[in-house]
Motif scaffolding. Structure first.
Motif, PDB file in Angstrom:
ATOM      1  N   ILE A   1       0.851  -1.190   0.000  1.00  0.00           N
ATOM      2  CA  ILE A   1       0.000   0.000   0.000  1.00  0.00           C
ATOM      3  C   ILE A   1       0.888   1.242   0.000  1.00  0.00           C
ATOM      4  N   THR A   2       0.430   2.299  -0.659  1.00  0.00           N
ATOM      5  CA  THR A   2       1.197   3.551  -0.669  1.00  0.00           C
ATOM      6  C   THR A   2       0.619   4.517   0.372  1.00  0.00           C
ATOM      7  N   GLY A   3       1.147   5.727   0.408  1.00  0.00           N
ATOM      8  CA  GLY A   3       0.673   6.730   1.365  1.00  0.00           C
ATOM      9  C   GLY A   3      -0.308   7.694   0.714  1.00  0.00           C
ATOM     10  N   GLY A   4      -0.482   8.845   1.342  1.00  0.00           N
ATOM     11  CA  GLY A   4      -1.407   9.854   0.820  1.00  0.00           C
ATOM     12  C   GLY A   4      -2.736   9.809   1.551  1.00  0.00           C
ATOM     13  N   THR A   5      -3.554  10.839   1.321  1.00  0.00           N
ATOM     14  CA  THR A   5      -4.807  10.941   2.081  1.00  0.00           C
ATOM     15  C   THR A   5      -5.811   9.857   1.661  1.00  0.00           C
ATOM     16  N   THR A   6      -5.796   9.478   0.390  1.00  0.00           N
ATOM     17  CA  THR A   6      -6.750   8.464  -0.068  1.00  0.00           C
ATOM     18  C   THR A   6      -6.448   7.112   0.573  1.00  0.00           C
ATOM     19  N   MET A   7      -5.159   6.732   0.564  1.00  0.00           N
ATOM     20  CA  MET A   7      -4.790   5.452   1.167  1.00  0.00           C
ATOM     21  C   MET A   7      -5.002   5.465   2.684  1.00  0.00           C
TER      22      MET A   7
ATOM     23  N   LEU B   1       4.610  14.400   5.314  1.00  0.00           N
ATOM     24  CA  LEU B   1       3.360  13.680   5.155  1.00  0.00           C
ATOM     25  C   LEU B   1       3.499  12.213   4.780  1.00  0.00           C
ATOM     26  N   GLU B   2       4.479  11.958   3.888  1.00  0.00           N
ATOM     27  CA  GLU B   2       4.395  10.686   3.225  1.00  0.00           C
ATOM     28  C   GLU B   2       5.094   9.531   3.889  1.00  0.00           C
ATOM     29  N   SER B   3       5.896   9.813   4.904  1.00  0.00           N
ATOM     30  CA  SER B   3       6.409   8.691   5.680  1.00  0.00           C
ATOM     31  C   SER B   3       5.185   7.967   6.212  1.00  0.00           C
TER      32      SER B   3
ATOM     33  N   GLY C   1      -2.408   5.054  -4.366  1.00  0.00           N
ATOM     34  CA  GLY C   1      -3.020   6.348  -4.651  1.00  0.00           C
ATOM     35  C   GLY C   1      -2.476   6.900  -5.958  1.00  0.00           C
ATOM     36  N   ILE C   2      -3.234   7.790  -6.555  1.00  0.00           N
ATOM     37  CA  ILE C   2      -2.832   8.435  -7.810  1.00  0.00           C
ATOM     38  C   ILE C   2      -2.888   9.945  -7.585  1.00  0.00           C
ATOM     39  N   GLY C   3      -1.805  10.635  -7.949  1.00  0.00           N
ATOM     40  CA  GLY C   3      -1.796  12.069  -7.745  1.00  0.00           C
ATOM     41  C   GLY C   3      -1.518  12.821  -9.034  1.00  0.00           C
ATOM     42  N   ARG C   4      -1.790  14.129  -9.038  1.00  0.00           N
ATOM     43  CA  ARG C   4      -1.392  14.977 -10.162  1.00  0.00           C
ATOM     44  C   ARG C   4       0.109  15.218 -10.023  1.00  0.00           C
TER      45      ARG C   4
ATOM     46  N   ASP D   1       1.021  18.569  -8.322  1.00  0.00           N
ATOM     47  CA  ASP D   1       0.676  18.584  -6.896  1.00  0.00           C
ATOM     48  C   ASP D   1       1.664  17.758  -6.084  1.00  0.00           C
ATOM     49  N   MET D   2       2.022  16.587  -6.613  1.00  0.00           N
ATOM     50  CA  MET D   2       2.919  15.712  -5.858  1.00  0.00           C
ATOM     51  C   MET D   2       4.335  16.273  -5.799  1.00  0.00           C
ATOM     52  N   ALA D   3       4.773  16.861  -6.905  1.00  0.00           N
ATOM     53  CA  ALA D   3       6.114  17.459  -6.916  1.00  0.00           C
ATOM     54  C   ALA D   3       6.181  18.586  -5.889  1.00  0.00           C
ATOM     55  N   ASN D   4       5.095  19.345  -5.790  1.00  0.00           N
ATOM     56  CA  ASN D   4       5.059  20.426  -4.803  1.00  0.00           C
ATOM     57  C   ASN D   4       4.958  19.894  -3.388  1.00  0.00           C
ATOM     58  N   ARG D   5       4.119  18.878  -3.201  1.00  0.00           N
ATOM     59  CA  ARG D   5       3.972  18.292  -1.861  1.00  0.00           C
ATOM     60  C   ARG D   5       5.322  17.759  -1.381  1.00  0.00           C
ATOM     61  N   ARG D   6       6.087  17.228  -2.324  1.00  0.00           N
ATOM     62  CA  ARG D   6       7.391  16.651  -1.968  1.00  0.00           C
ATOM     63  C   ARG D   6       8.502  17.682  -1.954  1.00  0.00           C
ATOM     64  N   GLU D   7       8.145  18.895  -2.261  1.00  0.00           N
ATOM     65  CA  GLU D   7       9.120  19.990  -2.270  1.00  0.00           C
ATOM     66  C   GLU D   7      10.340  19.654  -3.120  1.00  0.00           C
TER      67      GLU D   7
ATOM     68  N   ALA E   1       0.879  12.688 -14.112  1.00  0.00           N
ATOM     69  CA  ALA E   1       0.448  11.778 -13.044  1.00  0.00           C
ATOM     70  C   ALA E   1       1.620  11.314 -12.204  1.00  0.00           C
ATOM     71  N   GLU E   2       1.312  10.947 -10.974  1.00  0.00           N
ATOM     72  CA  GLU E   2       2.315  10.362 -10.091  1.00  0.00           C
ATOM     73  C   GLU E   2       1.683   9.176  -9.386  1.00  0.00           C
ATOM     74  N   ALA E   3       2.445   8.075  -9.304  1.00  0.00           N
ATOM     75  CA  ALA E   3       2.018   6.931  -8.501  1.00  0.00           C
ATOM     76  C   ALA E   3       3.256   6.183  -8.047  1.00  0.00           C
ATOM     77  N   PHE E   4       3.228   5.708  -6.795  1.00  0.00           N
ATOM     78  CA  PHE E   4       4.344   4.993  -6.137  1.00  0.00           C
ATOM     79  C   PHE E   4       5.739   5.521  -6.513  1.00  0.00           C
ATOM     80  N   GLY E   5       5.869   6.839  -6.528  1.00  0.00           N
ATOM     81  CA  GLY E   5       7.191   7.434  -6.711  1.00  0.00           C
ATOM     82  C   GLY E   5       7.590   7.679  -8.153  1.00  0.00           C
TER      83      GLY E   5
ATOM     84  N   ARG F   1     -10.320  17.048 -10.687  1.00  0.00           N
ATOM     85  CA  ARG F   1      -8.961  17.565 -10.934  1.00  0.00           C
ATOM     86  C   ARG F   1      -7.980  16.463 -11.303  1.00  0.00           C
ATOM     87  N   LYS F   2      -8.253  15.247 -10.865  1.00  0.00           N
ATOM     88  CA  LYS F   2      -7.314  14.149 -11.123  1.00  0.00           C
ATOM     89  C   LYS F   2      -7.604  13.406 -12.433  1.00  0.00           C
ATOM     90  N   ALA F   3      -8.520  13.940 -13.244  1.00  0.00           N
ATOM     91  CA  ALA F   3      -8.937  13.226 -14.459  1.00  0.00           C
ATOM     92  C   ALA F   3      -7.750  12.814 -15.342  1.00  0.00           C
TER      93      ALA F   3
HETATM   94  O1  F6P Z   1       2.681   9.771  -1.742  1.00  0.00           O
HETATM   95  C1  F6P Z   1       1.957   8.619  -1.810  1.00  0.00           C
HETATM   96  C2  F6P Z   1       0.864   8.729  -2.849  1.00  0.00           C
HETATM   97  O2  F6P Z   1       0.169   7.499  -2.907  1.00  0.00           O
HETATM   98  C3  F6P Z   1       1.355   9.123  -4.234  1.00  0.00           C
HETATM   99  O3  F6P Z   1       2.005   8.088  -4.911  1.00  0.00           O
HETATM  100  C4  F6P Z   1       0.096   9.638  -4.873  1.00  0.00           C
HETATM  101  O4  F6P Z   1       0.348  10.446  -5.975  1.00  0.00           O
HETATM  102  C5  F6P Z   1      -0.481  10.422  -3.716  1.00  0.00           C
HETATM  103  O5  F6P Z   1      -0.053   9.770  -2.531  1.00  0.00           O
HETATM  104  C6  F6P Z   1      -1.956  10.604  -3.711  1.00  0.00           C
HETATM  105  O6  F6P Z   1      -2.243  11.403  -2.610  1.00  0.00           O
HETATM  106  P1  F6P Z   1      -3.713  11.809  -2.174  1.00  0.00           P
HETATM  107  O7  F6P Z   1      -4.462  10.541  -1.955  1.00  0.00           O
HETATM  108  O8  F6P Z   1      -3.499  12.577  -0.902  1.00  0.00           O
HETATM  109  O9  F6P Z   1      -4.272  12.650  -3.271  1.00  0.00           O
END
Ligand code: F6P
Length: 255
Positions: A62-68, A97-99, A155-158, A161-167, A183-187, A224-226
């Motif tokens: 499982i990955t991180g993020g608010t959805t997971m 956040l993502e640890s 989780g799937i991110g824009r 957004d993810m590049a900014n979240r990760r600074e 798109a961003e997923a699992f790094g 937004r994630k379309a």
């Molecule tokens: O950082 C973990 C992660 O699953 C990323 O791979 C993904 O892009 C992001 O979180 C999704 O985050 P959220 O569910 O908060 O939009």
């Protein structure tokens, strides 16, 4: 009325599945961008799906993020020990956040009455340090485990957004955008065609591993994630997507 809207949702699921050409699509009503309750509904739909797929001795990534985090939180407490192991898919992807992926994995394991393994590695490591960490016997054990993941929930991110979240450094962000990352997923960062344009240097699931995992569930909601969802669905035809009506209608409008 209710019956009509359920029918409407099933119709949307079919349309989206045909548009994305993936195995299965689950859509919950609403748009996460506008309504917060949608997150809990996405989480519930995901955990019900997982419960159908989970077998004894599964190794779940499982990955991180608010959805997971919501998925782990929303999972029903199991009381039968199925000898399940949960691992975070990739280590230390972000600054703060993502640890969380460790915490999410631990939470999910607790709900499934399973075991979990933690992955400690920061993303600010140099290539040399990363190499030496990979020699560590404990890390090696976890990497082996990660290679055996047979159910991945991610989780799937824009990309932006993810590049900014990760600074990420400004030049890296600009490079990403120039390369068309959406798109961003699992790094990994991907363009609209689902090609990798950038990868976070860390340990955990690699793209080649991802392709081979038998059961893969991508989860993301909100219009937004379309684009991001569209790109990710190019990666693996046998993946299952859990999303919301907002993202679905936007994808159907765009593609
Ligand atoms: O950082 C973990 C992660 O699953 C990323 O791979 C993904 O892009 C992001 O979180 C999704 O985050 P959220 O569910 O908060 O939009």
């Amino acid at each position: 009325d209710f019956i009509y809207s359920i029918r409407g949702i099933h119709e949307l699921e079919r349309e989206l599945r045909d548009c994305l050409h993936i195995k299965e699509v689950i859509v919950v009503p609403g748009n996460l961008d506008n309504e917060n309750y949608v997150l809990a509904d996405i989480a519930k739909a995901t955990s019900e799906l997982m419960n159908k797929l989970i077998k004894n001795k599964d190794i779940i990534g499982i990955t991180g993020g608010t959805t997971m985090a919501a998925v782990a939180e929303g999972m029903e407490q199991q009381n039968k020990d199925k000898n399940i192991t949960v691992v975070p898919a990739r280590g230390g992807l972000g600054r703060r956040l993502e640890s969380q992926s460790n915490i999410v994995a631990a939470k999910l394991a607790e709900k499934l009455k399973g075991n979990y393994q933690m992955l400690h590695a920061s993303d600010t490591l140099s290539q040399e340090i990363l190499q030496s960490i990979l020699e560590d016997p404990e890390i090696k054990k976890i990497i082996e485990l990660i290679k055996k993941v047979n159910l991945l929930i991610f989780g799937i991110g824009r990309a932006e957004d993810m590049a900014n979240r990760r600074e990420l450094p400004q030049d890296v962000v600009e490079g990403l955008m120039k390369d068309g990352a959406v798109a961003e997923a699992f790094g990994f960062y991907f363009n609209l065609a689902g090609e990798v344009t950038y990868e976070m240097k860390t340990i955990g699931i690699q793209f080649a591993d991802f392709i081979k995992i038998p059961n893969v569930i991508g989860v993301a909601g909100g219009a937004r994630k379309a684009q991001a969802i569209y790109a990710i669905s190019k990666l693996k035809k046998d993946m299952i997507l859990v999303t919301d009506e907002g993202a679905t209608r936007e994808i159907l409008k765009l593609y």
